[in-house]
Scaffold this motif. Structure first.
Motif, short mmCIF file in Angstrom:
data_model
loop_
_atom_site.label_atom_id
_atom_site.label_comp_id
_atom_site.label_asym_id
_atom_site.label_seq_id
_atom_site.Cartn_x
_atom_site.Cartn_y
_atom_site.Cartn_z
N GLY A 1 0.83 -1.20 0.00
CA GLY A 1 0.00 0.00 0.00
C GLY A 1 0.86 1.25 0.00
O GLY A 1 0.51 2.26 0.60
N LYS A 2 2.00 1.18 -0.68
CA LYS A 2 2.90 2.34 -0.73
C LYS A 2 2.34 3.40 -1.66
O LYS A 2 2.52 4.59 -1.45
CB LYS A 2 4.28 1.92 -1.26
CG LYS A 2 5.08 1.11 -0.27
CD LYS A 2 6.51 0.91 -0.75
CE LYS A 2 6.62 0.06 -1.98
NZ LYS A 2 6.67 -1.38 -1.70
N THR A 3 1.68 2.97 -2.74
CA THR A 3 1.07 3.94 -3.64
C THR A 3 -0.35 4.22 -3.14
O THR A 3 -0.95 3.42 -2.43
CB THR A 3 0.99 3.38 -5.07
OG1 THR A 3 0.19 2.19 -5.05
CG2 THR A 3 2.37 3.04 -5.60
N ILE B 1 -3.06 4.22 -4.83
CA ILE B 1 -3.99 3.23 -5.38
C ILE B 1 -3.80 1.88 -4.70
O ILE B 1 -4.76 1.18 -4.39
CB ILE B 1 -3.82 3.15 -6.92
CG1 ILE B 1 -4.24 4.50 -7.52
CG2 ILE B 1 -4.63 2.01 -7.51
CD1 ILE B 1 -4.07 4.60 -9.02
N GLY B 2 -2.55 1.54 -4.42
CA GLY B 2 -2.28 0.30 -3.69
C GLY B 2 -2.90 0.33 -2.31
O GLY B 2 -3.42 -0.68 -1.83
N SER B 3 -2.89 1.49 -1.67
CA SER B 3 -3.43 1.56 -0.31
C SER B 3 -4.94 1.40 -0.32
O SER B 3 -5.53 0.95 0.66
CB SER B 3 -3.02 2.87 0.38
OG SER B 3 -3.78 3.95 -0.12
N ILE B 4 -5.58 1.74 -1.44
CA ILE B 4 -7.02 1.48 -1.54
C ILE B 4 -7.26 -0.02 -1.61
O ILE B 4 -8.15 -0.56 -0.96
CB ILE B 4 -7.63 2.19 -2.77
CG1 ILE B 4 -7.44 3.71 -2.65
CG2 ILE B 4 -9.12 1.86 -2.91
CD1 ILE B 4 -7.82 4.49 -3.89
N ALA B 5 -6.42 -0.72 -2.38
CA ALA B 5 -6.53 -2.18 -2.46
C ALA B 5 -6.36 -2.80 -1.08
O ALA B 5 -7.02 -3.78 -0.73
CB ALA B 5 -5.50 -2.74 -3.43
N ALA B 6 -5.48 -2.23 -0.28
CA ALA B 6 -5.24 -2.77 1.06
C ALA B 6 -6.34 -2.34 2.02
O ALA B 6 -6.37 -2.80 3.15
CB ALA B 6 -3.89 -2.29 1.57
#
Lengths: 476, 476
Positions: A254-256, A258-263
């Motif tokens: 979730g570094k990005t 968008i990645g943090s939304i996935a997380a």
């Protein structure tokens, strides 16, 4: 009886008795697999499956309810449908009020705040209120719970009996940690001590467990998979303290944005690039891996090998190309140097190796060429490890068609173990052939010698060991 | 008879007859293993071991000298002591003068310019003069020579029969390429077409072979391991041309000054950082891998999968954490976007998946959660692949304890192959459990579906495919 934080977390790993709410007689169901795994791991306490339909499950006698159990229960595992969890929590609380025994609950069940619904959030709140008000610690919900290979507790339905060792895993993704353990299993690449899948972190959180594991004698290294936390600063402070005692190897998802939304961790996560995280973590002595494979192998190496006492690394290779890739990676880090071999070392090597071998071009690099015997492998490795100018060795080898895999392994192991424990240096072996030489790899790993398939990853692992060792030595 | 460059390189892969100078009857000797490998690969031409001591080796009748062979010889393999090589080259030249047949020589023997001695250099010069003056092409010396899995030629004593496929390897380190092939073997991860270990590159060089393989129909992707070359600019120009036709995946060793000394390639190498190389290579359409594992898997994916026709990637996962790591890597590259799924796709998925599944948070990300059947795996994958807004899919899966590995594989394969060939999109499957689920992995790889153990590496491979596809489309 009032317990310290440490004592109540201790009970999380099973204590003297564990009850399973949602026990099932049906093979393949989580409520059955958990009991099977506890049995297979040889849990040292008593096991009480709670079931109104079965008399016994996998050889353990069932009880109809918690009240029926007269002996002490330290841990309750909840594998119930979400709708039944709050009632179950109240029953646990009642027992705690009456008998005072239950210290911890692992809620494997999902259907709580992770749904992102009001219903899920209020269910989690009710569950927590019933338990935490009694001083009971809660792991989860929505998690794979705990493993302790020494006590034999295992609430994880995906991982059965596992090789014992010094690695403890804290994870915000159960699936990620299960992948790590499964990935490592065919090669015997790690030995496990404790495992905690944190799930929604409604009560017990990563900071609690970091501090706990810092003082846990059997834990040699902590592998931490992190998505997000609302307490970023406190986490870094805790990690910095723990790192003075033992290595914490971290992977941040979730570094990005968008990645943090996935997380689904965007509320609490510290936003930022890998470089930003790396700066913060490195200052705290935490080894932040830049890739999954670096994370896996760094954790495995810390579990098995001593720390380097300097930053002078020798690359000893049977294979030119892979050796070069390893040197490139070491040098471009700026953190390590190639070792200056003594004249004595060089002259001893010249006596053993063929004239075409490359001894010391560049300094600290030895390309033996593949043409020598198992015994020569042993002798060369011993000479290199003995050189006081060498803090650690990356050894790239491969069994030629004419050489027996296990004989090669035994000679490498013999060379390493010829040194008394306190004089040993980290040795990382690059076995580029990977699982096409399973006997070589397994023999070495069983003897506690880490094997890595990729020369550049071995370099990254060694760099991590050097950096961590430098951090730790500042506090000694 | 004057031959074109292409024709004489063609003969390098065996032609109608191959003679082995230095053939040995002793098992385990390179001069024996080569004959064994040629036999096992079913070489389509005639095989002539040259030996003064044996009548036949491994079923092939021996000749005492080249002159004795009356039929046509296209290729000679030299596995002699260095001291005997120049005389042998002269004998080859004499035969060429008389019969005009020999087109190519592979010099496996070491002991030439790689020694860095005057003796080595002059030996190489004499060898070359004898052969090149007759228009004979020379591969090596100091190399593992050639493999062609279709013609059945194999002068490499380390690699036996190998799975046929579309990957061709050009390498300045024989050991590196052998490691690649051995690493891939237990999982069936690549299918090989041609292999050339260049050794000292005294005559045939990487540029010659890049151009040759560009027109070689069976070569779908070229994997290039590069240490140094004196003709950096010409190489980049050739690579740019080849990349218009098919992907060239490169790994560069000796990037650091110290690394280039290890590669003994410092005279001719282009010095510079990874970023510098990446800029130059990317402009030429060459996919420069940043790590060994990225190199391996990128080459494997190009061999098996079609190119993406856009940069909109869908991450479909059974596992939360690994899915997040994959998204992070994709997004931080800046080269790809997560796909915008159509409303139709989303509503079809909602009908199949459980309410706790995450469909489209963030856009293009689907977390199914692990609780569904093999058939649901198939249906969900089909729906996602069908969406016109999706250019490629990364699919993260794992067989839960209750699911059969092969049944899962068959459903993934069925979903993919339900589309006609021309409509297929790249699908990369992340099997985080790796070799602990060998049947799942093998079944998929045998069906031509790439499997990767690490979510971030799968993302890097997909990014490489997108970037290459964009380069190639500029010339269509």
């Amino acid at each position: 009886m009032e317990m310290t934080a440490k004592e109540s977390l201790e009970r999380l790993f099973g204590g003297k008795g564990v009850a399973i709410l949602g026990a099932s007689a049906k093979k393949g169901k989580p409520g059955n697999s958990i009991i099977e795994n506890i049995r297979d791991a040889g849990f040292i306490g008593s096991v009480y499956p709670i079931s109104i339909t079965s008399d016994s499950i996998l050889g353990f006698q069932c009880c109809k309810s918690l009240e029926e159990i007269s002996d002490r229960i330290d841990l309750v595992v909840m594998v119930l449908p979400a709708d039944d969890c709050v009632e179950a929590a109240k029953a646990i609380a009642r027992r705690k009020d009456e008998k005072g025994d239950i210290s911890a609950v692992v809620v494997v069940s999902a259907g709580f705040s992770e749904l992102g619904t009001e219903e899920g959030r209020s269910r989690e709140k009710a569950l927590l209120e019933a338990l935490v008000s009694r001083g009971i610690r809660v792991v989860g919900p929505n998690c794979l719970g705990v493993i302790d290979t020494y006590s034999g507790i295992n609430t994880n339905f995906d991982i059965g009996a596992y090789r014992k060792g010094g690695l403890s895993i804290l994870t915000q993704s159960g699936a990620f940690a299960v992948s790590f353990l499964k990935w490592a299993q065919p090669g015997n690449l790690v030995g496990l001590n404790k495992f905690v899948s944190l799930g929604n972190m409604s009560d017990v959180n990563v900071i609690d467990l970091l501090r706990y594991l810092a003082d846990d004698e059997r834990t040699q290294v902590i592998a931490l998979y992190l998505e997000g936390t609302k307490e970023g600063r406190a986490l870094i402070e805790a990690a910095a303290e723990v790192s003075r005692k033992k290595p914490v190897v971290a992977l941040k998802a979730g570094k990005t944005r968008i990645g943090s939304i996935a997380a689904a961790s965007h509320t609490g996560s510290i936003a930022g690039s890998f470089e930003m995280y790396q700066g913060v973590f490195r200052q705290a002595g935490v080894v932040l891996a830049s890739s999954v494979i670096e994370f896996y192998h760094t954790a495995a190496a810390f579990e098995k090998m001593p720390l380097p006492r300097g930053n002078a690394i020798c690359v000893l290779t049977v294979l030119g190309g892979p050796g070069t890739l390893c040197v490139d990676e070491l040098i471009s880090s700026g953190a390590v140097e190639l070792a200056r071999l003594s004249e004595e070392t060089k002259s001893r090597l010249r006596k053993i190796l063929i004239p075409a071998a490359n001894i010391g071009k560049p300094e600290g690099f030895i390309d033996t060429t593949p043409s020598f015997s198992e015994e020569q492998h042993r002798d060369v490795l011993k000479i290199v490890l003995q050189d006081p100018g060498v803090s650690g060795v990356i050894y790239l080898t491969t069994p030629p068609a004419f050489m027996d895999e296990e004989a090669l392994a035994d000679n490498i192991i013999a060379a390493y173990k010829s040194f008394p424990r306190e004089e040993r240096k980290p040795l990382l072996s690059v076995i580029g052939f990977g699982y096409s030489v399973p006997r070589l790899r397994n023999r070495m790993e069983e003897a506690g010698m880490p094997t890595i398939e990729y020369p550049d990853i071995a370099a990254k692992v060694m760099i991590n060991m050097v950096r961590y060792s430098q951090y730790k030595s500042r506090f000694e």
